[in-house]
Design an enzyme around this catalytic site. Sequence first.
Site, PDB file in Angstrom:
ATOM      1  CB  ILE A 107      25.842  81.736  44.020  1.00 26.93           C
ATOM      2  CG1 ILE A 107      27.276  81.772  44.578  1.00 26.93           C
ATOM      3  CG2 ILE A 107      25.523  82.973  43.216  1.00 26.93           C
ATOM      4  CD1 ILE A 107      27.524  82.840  45.598  1.00 26.93           C
ATOM      5  N   PRO A 109      20.084  81.689  42.072  1.00 31.56           N
ATOM      6  CG  PRO A 109      19.230  80.034  40.637  1.00 31.56           C
ATOM      7  CD  PRO A 109      19.854  80.231  42.011  1.00 31.56           C
ATOM      8  CG  ASN A 112      14.831  77.347  38.949  1.00 33.53           C
ATOM      9  OD1 ASN A 112      13.721  77.152  38.489  1.00 33.53           O
ATOM     10  ND2 ASN A 112      15.940  77.216  38.231  1.00 33.53           N
ATOM     11  N   GLY A 192      24.571  82.191  36.087  1.00 32.77           N
ATOM     12  CA  GLY A 192      25.118  82.326  34.742  1.00 32.77           C
ATOM     13  C   GLY A 192      26.556  81.847  34.664  1.00 32.77           C
ATOM     14  N   GLY A 210      26.887  74.568  34.846  1.00 28.98           N
ATOM     15  CA  GLY A 210      26.840  75.316  33.602  1.00 28.98           C
ATOM     16  C   GLY A 210      25.446  75.371  33.019  1.00 28.98           C
ATOM     17  CB  CYS A 243      19.595  74.703  33.534  1.00 30.60           C
ATOM     18  SG  CYS A 243      19.994  76.392  34.038  1.00 30.60           S
ATOM     19  CD  GLU A 333      20.175  77.423  28.988  1.00 34.46           C
ATOM     20  OE1 GLU A 333      19.844  76.603  29.860  1.00 34.46           O
ATOM     21  OE2 GLU A 333      21.136  78.208  29.121  1.00 34.46           O
ATOM     22  CG  LEU A 412      20.643  69.353  37.760  1.00 29.68           C
ATOM     23  CD1 LEU A 412      19.751  69.100  36.538  1.00 29.68           C
ATOM     24  CD2 LEU A 412      20.388  68.303  38.836  1.00 29.68           C
TER      25      LEU A 412
END
Length: 579
Positions: A107, A109, A112, A192, A210, A243, A333, A412
């Site tokens: 998956i 994002p 990035n 997400g 996360g 992140c 965040e 990460l």
Amino acid sequence: MSQSTEQAPELVERAAAGAKVLATFSQEKVDEIVGAMARAAFEESPRLAELAHLETGFGSAADKTVKNRFSAQTIYNFIKPMRTVGIIRQTDSIIEVASPRGVVAAIIPSTNPTSTAIFKILISIKARDAVVLSPHPSAANCIGETARVMRAAGEAVGLPAGAVGWMSVATIEATQELMKHKRTALILATGGIGLVRAAYSSGKPAFGVGPGNVPAMIERTANVRKAVRDILTGTCFDNGTICSSEQAVVVERPVDAAVREAFASEGACFLDPQQQAALARVVATATNTLNPKIVGKSANTIAEMAGISIPAGARAMICELNGVGRDFPLSMEKLSPILAYYVVDNLEQGCDLCAQILRYGGMGHTASVHTGNRDAATEYGLRMPVSRVIVNSPSTHGAIGFTTDLEPSMTLGCGSWGGNVTSDNISPRHLLDVKRIAFETRPINHPSVSERPAALAPKPSIVDRSAIATLVDRFLEERQIHTDRSTSSALPPPPIAPQRADAGTSKTAAPAPPPPQQPQAAPPAASNGSPAPQIYEFVCEEDVRRAINGRQKIYVNGRTIITPAARDLGEERDVFVRS
């Protein structure tokens, strides 16, 4: 069924076929393919970065080029020497063998897109897994082009058809279909929190990551100028879309004034309370979640959206807050060059506050500290509920292994703090199954002689009976036992008890052994008139085996010398008769 949900199973089936071929490849062949794909991605990094920037509107093409090259070069150089085929490690007691998992559902994002696609394709093929990419809908084109470039380079040197695939039409339903497909072996999810939870609830093994709400503490012994530069470098890189970028600064009071001055001189601007209130309204939605429209945008663009005025070219906006949580929206965040700012009296207070910031949306990810005191860095690290603590470096770059010795990665793990299965920086070793061949090192049961494997049994040796007789004589002399020297000068095969009465009629009966030549004084004859059996003086393992083969007994008394091996075997097979 929509086009996207129809596409997912077809891609997985093709990938499964490709994975079967990949599983047969040697390490050299795998490395050749991975190297070709990495070189193609590196060469196309600027073009792919520009596509990502134009399609998503996030960050900058220049910074995305750096991220692409990090994946295609730094990460590739790190994984290049890894053994992922056959025996990957061995000691005297354990041999480890790598096996591919099969099909990886990756998956990708929107923050990035191209760098993460490069990374996941490389580590999947390195592990001999096929991979199917599910792109974020707002980045489907640039992700698809990245996969196309890498697949073409791989197929030119032998990558199996279908081993790299991607969905051209991305939807939530299609992604769920991909994750739950029976031939999907593993999910590698970056996105997400909702998507990560869906990956973990799919029923398949999953590596999900996360969110990060990274606090950066400036301790009183820090090099203030470097600390400020590092923090701004991290939070402004690609406009904060990684992140692990800094989201809050926690400063010890003795250096507060110097830190503020350094931020101002490095191009950051502090907002007043009215400006902060206006900014908070555009950063947070009505449900107190992050507004995706500000993600990856520059400080000036976000300020314009909020209707506030900041200096042209300002690198970041800094907002001094009095707390953390829902009542302080700017403490979340923000994935943009916006920093919360706090002042504390000491390291103890700083650790408590940083942990509180992490609990508000960043548990398990990353924290950073700037200090000249190694003990202070250690104390801070021990108290942070995170998987990585970056010291005296931009957290954005340090966490992914760009400026530290952490394993370079674009995914990460956040550990159990963040609801993840691992706290590692993900690499090809996470996409392998490793079988272990283990040899016994602490025996529980010691096998008897007859149970020992033939290959491990001692080889039979030729017995020098005269030498044994000499040793026996010496043994008896030392104990003042007198023997008849005329009968002990040689030690022929000892006497055997007579065969059963029916032995002469058996087709399988063994021939009788030769008569004894060195008996002890014969015992009295049996009451029935038959000759008394002869008593052995010395018994070795060879004697016992001869008796077993001839189905005979060996007669011994308290003066008979029996070797340990003969005793073990004879007692086990009930050969001895004591007279």
